[in-house]
Design a protein around this motif. Sequence first.
Motif, PDB file in Angstrom:
ATOM      1  N   ARG A 113      10.281 -33.408  21.202  1.00  0.00           N
ATOM      2  CA  ARG A 113      10.700 -34.730  20.722  1.00  0.00           C
ATOM      3  C   ARG A 113      11.726 -34.620  19.587  1.00  0.00           C
ATOM      4  O   ARG A 113      12.709 -35.370  19.552  1.00  0.00           O
ATOM      5  CB  ARG A 113       9.481 -35.522  20.245  1.00  0.00           C
ATOM      6  CG  ARG A 113       8.500 -35.904  21.350  1.00  0.00           C
ATOM      7  CD  ARG A 113       7.345 -36.713  20.768  1.00  0.00           C
ATOM      8  NE  ARG A 113       6.315 -36.975  21.777  1.00  0.00           N
ATOM      9  CZ  ARG A 113       5.215 -37.682  21.536  1.00  0.00           C
ATOM     10  NH1 ARG A 113       5.000 -38.195  20.324  1.00  0.00           N
ATOM     11  NH2 ARG A 113       4.321 -37.866  22.484  1.00  0.00           N
ATOM     12  N   ILE A 114      11.473 -33.704  18.661  1.00  0.00           N
ATOM     13  CA  ILE A 114      12.394 -33.551  17.519  1.00  0.00           C
ATOM     14  C   ILE A 114      13.759 -33.071  17.996  1.00  0.00           C
ATOM     15  O   ILE A 114      14.807 -33.597  17.576  1.00  0.00           O
ATOM     16  CB  ILE A 114      11.814 -32.576  16.477  1.00  0.00           C
ATOM     17  CG1 ILE A 114      10.508 -33.119  15.907  1.00  0.00           C
ATOM     18  CG2 ILE A 114      12.819 -32.330  15.352  1.00  0.00           C
ATOM     19  CD1 ILE A 114      10.636 -34.441  15.211  1.00  0.00           C
ATOM     20  N   LEU A 115      13.808 -32.072  18.870  1.00  0.00           N
ATOM     21  CA  LEU A 115      15.081 -31.549  19.358  1.00  0.00           C
ATOM     22  C   LEU A 115      15.844 -32.606  20.145  1.00  0.00           C
ATOM     23  O   LEU A 115      17.081 -32.680  20.073  1.00  0.00           O
ATOM     24  CB  LEU A 115      14.845 -30.304  20.215  1.00  0.00           C
ATOM     25  CG  LEU A 115      14.329 -29.068  19.463  1.00  0.00           C
ATOM     26  CD1 LEU A 115      14.068 -27.915  20.431  1.00  0.00           C
ATOM     27  CD2 LEU A 115      15.318 -28.627  18.387  1.00  0.00           C
ATOM     28  N   ALA A 116      15.129 -33.433  20.902  1.00  0.00           N
ATOM     29  CA  ALA A 116      15.790 -34.514  21.632  1.00  0.00           C
ATOM     30  C   ALA A 116      16.414 -35.507  20.657  1.00  0.00           C
ATOM     31  O   ALA A 116      17.529 -36.015  20.882  1.00  0.00           O
ATOM     32  CB  ALA A 116      14.780 -35.216  22.544  1.00  0.00           C
ATOM     33  N   GLU A 117      15.719 -35.766  19.558  1.00  0.00           N
ATOM     34  CA  GLU A 117      16.246 -36.673  18.536  1.00  0.00           C
ATOM     35  C   GLU A 117      17.478 -36.083  17.858  1.00  0.00           C
ATOM     36  O   GLU A 117      18.445 -36.794  17.564  1.00  0.00           O
ATOM     37  CB  GLU A 117      15.151 -36.970  17.504  1.00  0.00           C
ATOM     38  CG  GLU A 117      15.469 -38.126  16.575  1.00  0.00           C
ATOM     39  CD  GLU A 117      14.318 -38.460  15.648  1.00  0.00           C
ATOM     40  OE1 GLU A 117      14.535 -39.212  14.689  1.00  0.00           O
ATOM     41  OE2 GLU A 117      13.197 -37.958  15.887  1.00  0.00           O
ATOM     42  N   ILE A 118      17.463 -34.753  17.600  1.00  0.00           N
ATOM     43  CA  ILE A 118      18.616 -34.086  16.990  1.00  0.00           C
ATOM     44  C   ILE A 118      19.816 -34.137  17.931  1.00  0.00           C
ATOM     45  O   ILE A 118      20.944 -34.451  17.522  1.00  0.00           O
ATOM     46  CB  ILE A 118      18.263 -32.631  16.640  1.00  0.00           C
ATOM     47  CG1 ILE A 118      17.217 -32.584  15.521  1.00  0.00           C
ATOM     48  CG2 ILE A 118      19.518 -31.857  16.217  1.00  0.00           C
ATOM     49  CD1 ILE A 118      16.682 -31.192  15.241  1.00  0.00           C
ATOM     50  N   ASP A 119      19.588 -33.828  19.201  1.00  0.00           N
ATOM     51  CA  ASP A 119      20.690 -33.818  20.173  1.00  0.00           C
ATOM     52  C   ASP A 119      21.297 -35.202  20.354  1.00  0.00           C
ATOM     53  O   ASP A 119      22.504 -35.334  20.600  1.00  0.00           O
ATOM     54  CB  ASP A 119      20.188 -33.295  21.523  1.00  0.00           C
ATOM     55  CG  ASP A 119      19.843 -31.818  21.470  1.00  0.00           C
ATOM     56  OD1 ASP A 119      20.416 -31.120  20.610  1.00  0.00           O
ATOM     57  OD2 ASP A 119      19.000 -31.358  22.270  1.00  0.00           O
ATOM     58  N   SER A 120      20.469 -36.230  20.216  1.00  0.00           N
ATOM     59  CA  SER A 120      20.981 -37.589  20.388  1.00  0.00           C
ATOM     60  C   SER A 120      21.675 -38.118  19.142  1.00  0.00           C
ATOM     61  O   SER A 120      22.210 -39.229  19.151  1.00  0.00           O
ATOM     62  CB  SER A 120      19.837 -38.531  20.778  1.00  0.00           C
ATOM     63  OG  SER A 120      18.889 -38.633  19.722  1.00  0.00           O
ATOM     64  N   GLY A 121      21.631 -37.315  18.054  1.00  0.00           N
ATOM     65  CA  GLY A 121      22.289 -37.734  16.815  1.00  0.00           C
ATOM     66  C   GLY A 121      21.436 -38.603  15.939  1.00  0.00           C
ATOM     67  O   GLY A 121      21.916 -39.183  14.960  1.00  0.00           O
ATOM     68  N   GLY A 122      20.157 -38.686  16.234  1.00  0.00           N
ATOM     69  CA  GLY A 122      19.268 -39.522  15.429  1.00  0.00           C
ATOM     70  C   GLY A 122      18.749 -38.840  14.193  1.00  0.00           C
ATOM     71  O   GLY A 122      18.043 -39.438  13.401  1.00  0.00           O
ATOM     72  N   LEU A 123      19.104 -37.554  14.019  1.00  0.00           N
ATOM     73  CA  LEU A 123      18.633 -36.824  12.830  1.00  0.00           C
ATOM     74  C   LEU A 123      19.777 -36.031  12.257  1.00  0.00           C
ATOM     75  O   LEU A 123      20.466 -35.339  12.985  1.00  0.00           O
ATOM     76  CB  LEU A 123      17.495 -35.863  13.212  1.00  0.00           C
ATOM     77  CG  LEU A 123      16.801 -35.151  12.070  1.00  0.00           C
ATOM     78  CD1 LEU A 123      16.136 -36.142  11.137  1.00  0.00           C
ATOM     79  CD2 LEU A 123      15.776 -34.164  12.599  1.00  0.00           C
TER      80      LEU A 123
END
Length: 704
Positions: free
Chosen positions: A694-704
């Motif tokens: 979940r965290i990596l998906a958020e990073i890849d999407s630019g949310g973090l």
Amino acid sequence: MESVVRSKFPDIDEDLLEYISGCLADVSSTSEEDVYEAIGEMLLGSIDGCSESDVRALCKKIVKVSLKHGGGKADDELHQALSAPVQIGAIAEAVDKDLQEASNIFMKQSREVSNVDQRRLEKAEAKIRQKNEKRATTQKPVAEAATLQEASANQVVSKREMKQNGKVTDIHLDNVDLTFGEKVLLENASMVLSYGRRYGLVGRNGMGKSTLLRAIASRSLRIPGHISVLHVEQEVVGDETSALDSVLECDVERKQLLEREHELTNSTRDPQPVASPVVDTSSELMKIYARLAEIEADQAPAKASRILAGLGFSTPMQEQPTKQFSGGWRMRLALARALFAKPDLLLLDEPTNMLDLRTTLWLEHYLQSWPTTILVVSHDRSFLRSVATDIVHLYSRDLASYKGDYDIFTQTKEERLKNQQREYEAQQQYRQHLQDFIDRWRYNAKRAPQAQSKIKILQKLPVLKPVVLDPDVVLRFPQCEELQGALIQLSEVSFSYTPERTIFERVDLAINAQSRIAVVGANGAGKTTLLKILLEELSPTKGVRSNHRNLSTAYFSQHHVDSLDMQVSSLDLFREKFPGRRDEEYRQHLGSYGVSGELATRPIVTLSGGQKSRVAFAVMTWKKPNMLILDEPTNHLDVETVEALGRALVKFPGGVVLVSHDECLIDMVMQELWVCADGRIKSIEGGLKEYRRRILAEIDSGGL
């Protein structure tokens, strides 16, 4: 004589003055050296601010006064020419005979009467001892601290490297010797840092990893002058500068160009005549604008803001003055400044210590595209797996480089050590064979030339070192009473510091003796608050917290390590905290955490960070708790000790609640994962793997 002494030292103690007067009366010679020998040391030790030159001036004055009043003869008058040779042997025999007679208890002994009052003498000497002891106690900690901070480094620099200075991008450290106090950390070690590679520096606690980074950062080890080096070690000093501006200030060129552009713009608006023509100002402004465009200065604030957001700084926090942040957040700010500055060589010492798991994953992702050279010390195997392209192993006073990530290193290291041991044993056999031939035929006329040839071969053989294996790290938590049922239970628990600030609400959780729970979440999500409620340091604003009547809880945090008395040894610390036991019991308990032998008697301040953590573990578990609550226990531990900690927690018969950013430790220990987010604390299906996804998906999407 008293008046002479008092004129030089008006504030002298009366007892001391009488004692000195008595000493001067006993001096038979009027030599300045004799007078100084009689009273010099006494004055220097008893009078504050007294220097040797002052005392010698006083002695000279005393000699003059003595000669003026006929109290003695000058040195020149005491020396006379001998009228005949003197037989020294005969005089020595006579002296020996007199001494033997004087030592006979049946002979009457005469004693020279002294003018010194014995009582006052003892009083004066007691004062001197007291002053000397006071000076020793005030100066000792300073001397110790200076010794602890001293590290010396030497290396061999080739002429070729010196000639290529300005062109070289790789860093060559050849034949390095590094010592810390009396301890030798590196001996004739070599290492090459190739530009653009990311190196993980690993080794046991206390081997000198952090000291090596400091030696490189301070350029005690020679680094080409054109290579910029940045070591993230100290937190940012707090002031009125905002967090975002603090990061932007790291780009010195951008800052200077903007300041110059501001000056030139103001000068063109100034109605007063200027010294330089307007055309020169305009051309300089054009060059500044071109350079600002080249370095993408307009994108710098957005880039700095993204780095700060990745490290956990919200938009309002980025505008806060740095003085409002705690030490942990200032360390994050120092890391953000380093990432923004992009030096040629970035040195990181345990960069994940102050980060939560969410931020650690972001940092791993960010460093994977780092363009320059990195040398990082880390205990986190998952971090090294993701970031490092090479591993440097500090082992047995040497540096060994391995291509590949940490997993490849562990595989290759075992093979390399086996081959090194085989090579050493083969060479030892060959050396013995040569030596046997030399010993047998060295003095034989026919075989002597062959023996000489063997001697030359023996002298040219390289010196190989035997493999010295590090002992296995073992941590053993003491056996405790196994309790049945729930140890701690939270029912509909909510907590808020203020009505407007709710940390979490409606939490239902239970912990038993078999629980192995890992707590994760962003900073500020409520992890520490949850631990304090479990420890009964905070009370829920709503709901019920209940615990087993025989519950005994032990809590570990970095604060407990920092609060240890650093000036005493681990053994002395246990004697003070838990008196009434034998030293063997203290040593046995400390030995369960790897603090044994000489380590147990060394001052805690001289131990490495990992060794201090082991002492804190030993203190925490002395009373045999049946539940452990651990807040980031892996900080400063080496990889092997983290693995040993995981094995010990699995075997522990009580309950365990763990807050950690170390994925490998969580994988080893965890049976349940609690996530603090959005005002709730809940268990997540799929465990750490699902949370990481979940965290990596958020990073890849630019949310973090």
